[in-house]
Design a protein around this motif. Structure first.
Motif, PDB file in Angstrom:
ATOM      1  N   GLN A 163       0.829  -1.199   0.000  1.00 57.38           N
ATOM      2  CA  GLN A 163       0.000   0.000   0.000  1.00 57.38           C
ATOM      3  C   GLN A 163       0.867   1.254   0.000  1.00 57.38           C
ATOM      4  O   GLN A 163       0.622   2.207  -0.753  1.00 57.38           O
ATOM      5  CB  GLN A 163      -0.911  -0.006   1.230  1.00 57.38           C
ATOM      6  N   LYS A 164       1.913   1.230   0.815  1.00 62.26           N
ATOM      7  CA  LYS A 164       2.797   2.390   0.916  1.00 62.26           C
ATOM      8  C   LYS A 164       3.520   2.650  -0.412  1.00 62.26           C
ATOM      9  O   LYS A 164       3.569   3.791  -0.883  1.00 62.26           O
ATOM     10  CB  LYS A 164       3.822   2.155   2.028  1.00 62.26           C
ATOM     11  N   SER A 166       2.639   1.700  -3.443  1.00 61.81           N
ATOM     12  CA  SER A 166       1.698   2.127  -4.488  1.00 61.81           C
ATOM     13  C   SER A 166       1.297   3.582  -4.298  1.00 61.81           C
ATOM     14  O   SER A 166       1.123   4.325  -5.268  1.00 61.81           O
ATOM     15  CB  SER A 166       0.469   1.223  -4.493  1.00 61.81           C
ATOM     16  N   ASN A 167       1.152   4.011  -3.059  1.00 63.78           N
ATOM     17  CA  ASN A 167       0.824   5.418  -2.782  1.00 63.78           C
ATOM     18  C   ASN A 167       1.935   6.341  -3.253  1.00 63.78           C
ATOM     19  O   ASN A 167       1.677   7.468  -3.713  1.00 63.78           O
ATOM     20  CB  ASN A 167       0.578   5.619  -1.289  1.00 63.78           C
ATOM     21  N   GLN A 168       3.186   5.879  -3.149  1.00 69.66           N
ATOM     22  CA  GLN A 168       4.311   6.683  -3.609  1.00 69.66           C
ATOM     23  C   GLN A 168       4.256   6.877  -5.128  1.00 69.66           C
ATOM     24  O   GLN A 168       4.596   7.949  -5.641  1.00 69.66           O
ATOM     25  CB  GLN A 168       5.630   6.015  -3.209  1.00 69.66           C
ATOM     26  N   VAL A 170       1.442   6.869  -6.963  1.00 76.09           N
ATOM     27  CA  VAL A 170       0.322   7.776  -7.205  1.00 76.09           C
ATOM     28  C   VAL A 170       0.740   9.224  -6.953  1.00 76.09           C
ATOM     29  O   VAL A 170       0.434  10.130  -7.732  1.00 76.09           O
ATOM     30  CB  VAL A 170      -0.877   7.392  -6.308  1.00 76.09           C
ATOM     31  N   TYR A 171       1.486   9.428  -5.870  1.00 76.46           N
ATOM     32  CA  TYR A 171       1.933  10.784  -5.515  1.00 76.46           C
ATOM     33  C   TYR A 171       2.913  11.325  -6.565  1.00 76.46           C
ATOM     34  O   TYR A 171       2.802  12.475  -7.006  1.00 76.46           O
ATOM     35  CB  TYR A 171       2.585  10.765  -4.144  1.00 76.46           C
ATOM     36  N   LYS A 180      -5.303  11.358 -12.803  1.00 72.95           N
ATOM     37  CA  LYS A 180      -5.078  10.704 -11.525  1.00 72.95           C
ATOM     38  C   LYS A 180      -5.084   9.183 -11.672  1.00 72.95           C
ATOM     39  O   LYS A 180      -5.996   8.610 -12.260  1.00 72.95           O
ATOM     40  CB  LYS A 180      -6.156  11.115 -10.519  1.00 72.95           C
ATOM     41  N   PRO A 183      -5.764   4.943  -6.770  1.00 76.69           N
ATOM     42  CA  PRO A 183      -4.898   4.275  -5.782  1.00 76.69           C
ATOM     43  C   PRO A 183      -5.449   2.915  -5.363  1.00 76.69           C
ATOM     44  O   PRO A 183      -6.657   2.664  -5.432  1.00 76.69           O
ATOM     45  CB  PRO A 183      -4.898   5.249  -4.605  1.00 76.69           C
ATOM     46  N   LYS A 185      -6.457   0.005  -2.700  1.00 80.59           N
ATOM     47  CA  LYS A 185      -7.060  -0.048  -1.367  1.00 80.59           C
ATOM     48  C   LYS A 185      -6.948  -1.477  -0.865  1.00 80.59           C
ATOM     49  O   LYS A 185      -7.702  -2.356  -1.267  1.00 80.59           O
ATOM     50  CB  LYS A 185      -8.518   0.411  -1.415  1.00 80.59           C
ATOM     51  N   SER A 198      -1.955  -5.960  -6.497  1.00 83.37           N
ATOM     52  CA  SER A 198      -0.728  -5.208  -6.766  1.00 83.37           C
ATOM     53  C   SER A 198      -0.139  -5.578  -8.126  1.00 83.37           C
ATOM     54  O   SER A 198       0.345  -4.716  -8.865  1.00 83.37           O
ATOM     55  CB  SER A 198       0.299  -5.463  -5.661  1.00 83.37           C
TER      56      SER A 198
END
Length: 482
Positions: A163-164, A166-168, A170-171, A180, A183, A185, A198
């Protein structure tokens, strides 16, 4: 198959490096002061001289590992950058037009070529000898300390780290593109479901050329891909088998490894020992001193925190005519023990740790305050002792408690107490901050806050490469200050 001349550069375009890589480039500086041929001599036995395809020079492969540490890059990204960064190619002894290796070769090099060599001691010795040859290693005072490295496999559950990462992505993508990315979940997913989602997320990203063409996003995608592979390999083995629980305080712990370091007052690391996380700091003082001496460093004074003021360490330093600048702690005095067990004191938690790594749950002082036989008794969790694989000879079946007692003998430390009151002790002890700053550099600038791979051997390799880089950087700075 490996050939002795496989690291030589032969190109009609090599003069380009004199134009595009300036004299003050840090990689050029490193190459100028370090003769990396020692790597070839150490690993040659792990290569065939007559069979197989021609192998990439082990010196070049080792330099790739150093570049990973210097610039904190993944295997994929360090190879990709060496494709277009001329300073990388120059450092790697590559011709400007030469093709790079495949990133998987670095993994094979670590696992197959470095497996039988003591890389940690070798690299520290080489860097210390370089400092001596450059005339920047002076003084005979060591500062010792231990710093921990979290295991990358226990810091998060697989779905949490996925999760962490993948968030990086997206950011990073959101900073350069208004479109966009949806993300992931994964909070309510099982580990298998998180891995499947993933992989699907990664497949979709790899189809988008616009993201793969942007280095800042591509690096995050490569990191995410490596994380998926790591989580798959730890799906059945859920934790790093070599990592252990260590304690930073009575109620704060970590899962990973400890790096025990010795550094001189020129801020060059002269010795190191890598252990599992539960080991006590003070147990490795004599080893750090001996390793430093083997590397050609004179030692007459050692500075350390209270973890190093055990009676064994005081006796060792006294017998070796070494001044130990370490404050006494009332709970670290190893007197006459009621039980002959290898219990170790953890100065951060203020408790003893049993051979199985269990921290005492409470302590009590017994005896008269003015008496000579006061003891500190440490109590352990009986439920854990009953099922402990090391209970034979330590815990008696049916016992209602498990304790370990230490008799306090302040008489043993009178000499050290007198030394602690002296102005010399106070003056020298002020230098201990230097190693705290060095620990911060190792962890925050060069990635030793967390292990990059699983296993104690891999942690030793990571520590070795990191210390080598940090020492060489320090040597260059000292040369410039001369």
């Amino acid at each position: 198959m490996i050939r002795p001349d496989s690291q030589k550069m032969n190109s009609n375009y090599s003069d380009l490096y004199d134009i595009v890589v300036p004299k003050n480039n840090k990689l050029r500086r490193v190459k100028d002061i370090i003769d990396f041929s020692f790597i070839y001599d150490e690993v040659i036995e792990n290569y065939s001289i007559t069979k197989g395809r021609s192998a990439v020079s082990p010196v070049r492969m080792f330099k790739y590992l150093l570049l990973k540490v210097i610039f904190d890059l993944s295997d994929v990204d360090v190879v990709e950058r060496s494709r277009y960064d001329m300073s990388f190619k120059f450092f790697l002894d590559m011709a400007p037009e030469e093709e790079v290796i495949h990133s998987s070769s670095l993994t094979k090099f670590r696992k197959l070529r470095l497996k039988d060599m003591n890389l940690l001691d070798l690299l520290i010795k080489t860097s210390v000898e370089t400092a001596q040859n450059q005339g920047v290693l002076n003084g005979s005072t060591l500062i010792v300390d231990a710093t921990h490295s979290q295991s990358r496999y226990n810091a998060y559950l697989p779905k949490e780290i996925l999760q962490k990462r993948s968030n990086q992505i997206v950011y990073a993508a959101g900073k350069i593109d208004d479109t966009k990315i949806k993300p992931l979940k994964l909070n309510d997913c099982s580990t298998k479901e998180a891995l499947d989602l993933s992989k699907s997320f990664l497949d979709d990203l790899l189809k988008e050329e616009k993201y793969l063409s942007i280095p800042s996003v591509k690096e995050k995608i490569n990191y995410f891909k490596e994380t998926i592979e790591d989580c798959e390999s730890t799906y059945t083995v859920s934790v790093d088998e070599d990592a252990r629980v260590g304690h930073k305080s009575e109620d704060k712990s970590f899962f990973g490894y400890k790096n025990h370091l010795a550094m001189n007052t020129d801020r060059i690391i002269t010795a190191a020992v890598v252990t599992t996380g539960e080991k006590s700091d003070g147990c490795y003082l004599s080893q750090l001193i001996e390793k430093s001496r083997e590397n050609g460093v004179e030692v007459d004074t050692v500075i350390g925190d209270t973890a190093y003021s055990s009676r064994d360490n005081l006796d060792y330093c006294f017998n070796d005519n070494i001044e130990l600048v370490s404050k006494l702690h009332p709970h670290i005095i190893h007197g006459v023990r009621k039980e002959n067990q290898a219990f170790e004191y953890n100065k951060d938690a203020g408790m003893f740790v049993c051979p199985a790594g269990q921290l005492a749950v409470r302590k009590a002082r017994q005896g008269k305050k003015q008496g000579q036989n006061q003891t500190d008794t440490y109590y352990f969790d009986i439920d854990k002792c009953q099922i402990c694989p090391l209970k034979i000879g330590c815990y008696r079946d049916g016992a209602k408690s498990k304790t370990d007692s230490v008799t306090i003998k302040s008489e043993t430390h009178k000499h050290q107490m007198k030394f602690m009151d002296s102005e010399r002790f106070k003056l020298i002890s002020r230098k201990r901050y230097m190693i705290e700053a060095k620990n911060s550099e190792l962890k925050n600038r060069h990635g030793m806050k967390r292990s990059k791979y699983a296993g104690l051997l891999n942690m030793e390799m990571q520590t070795a490469a990191t210390i080598f880089v940090v020492n060489v950087k320090r040597i260059i700075k000292l040369i410039d200050e001369k």
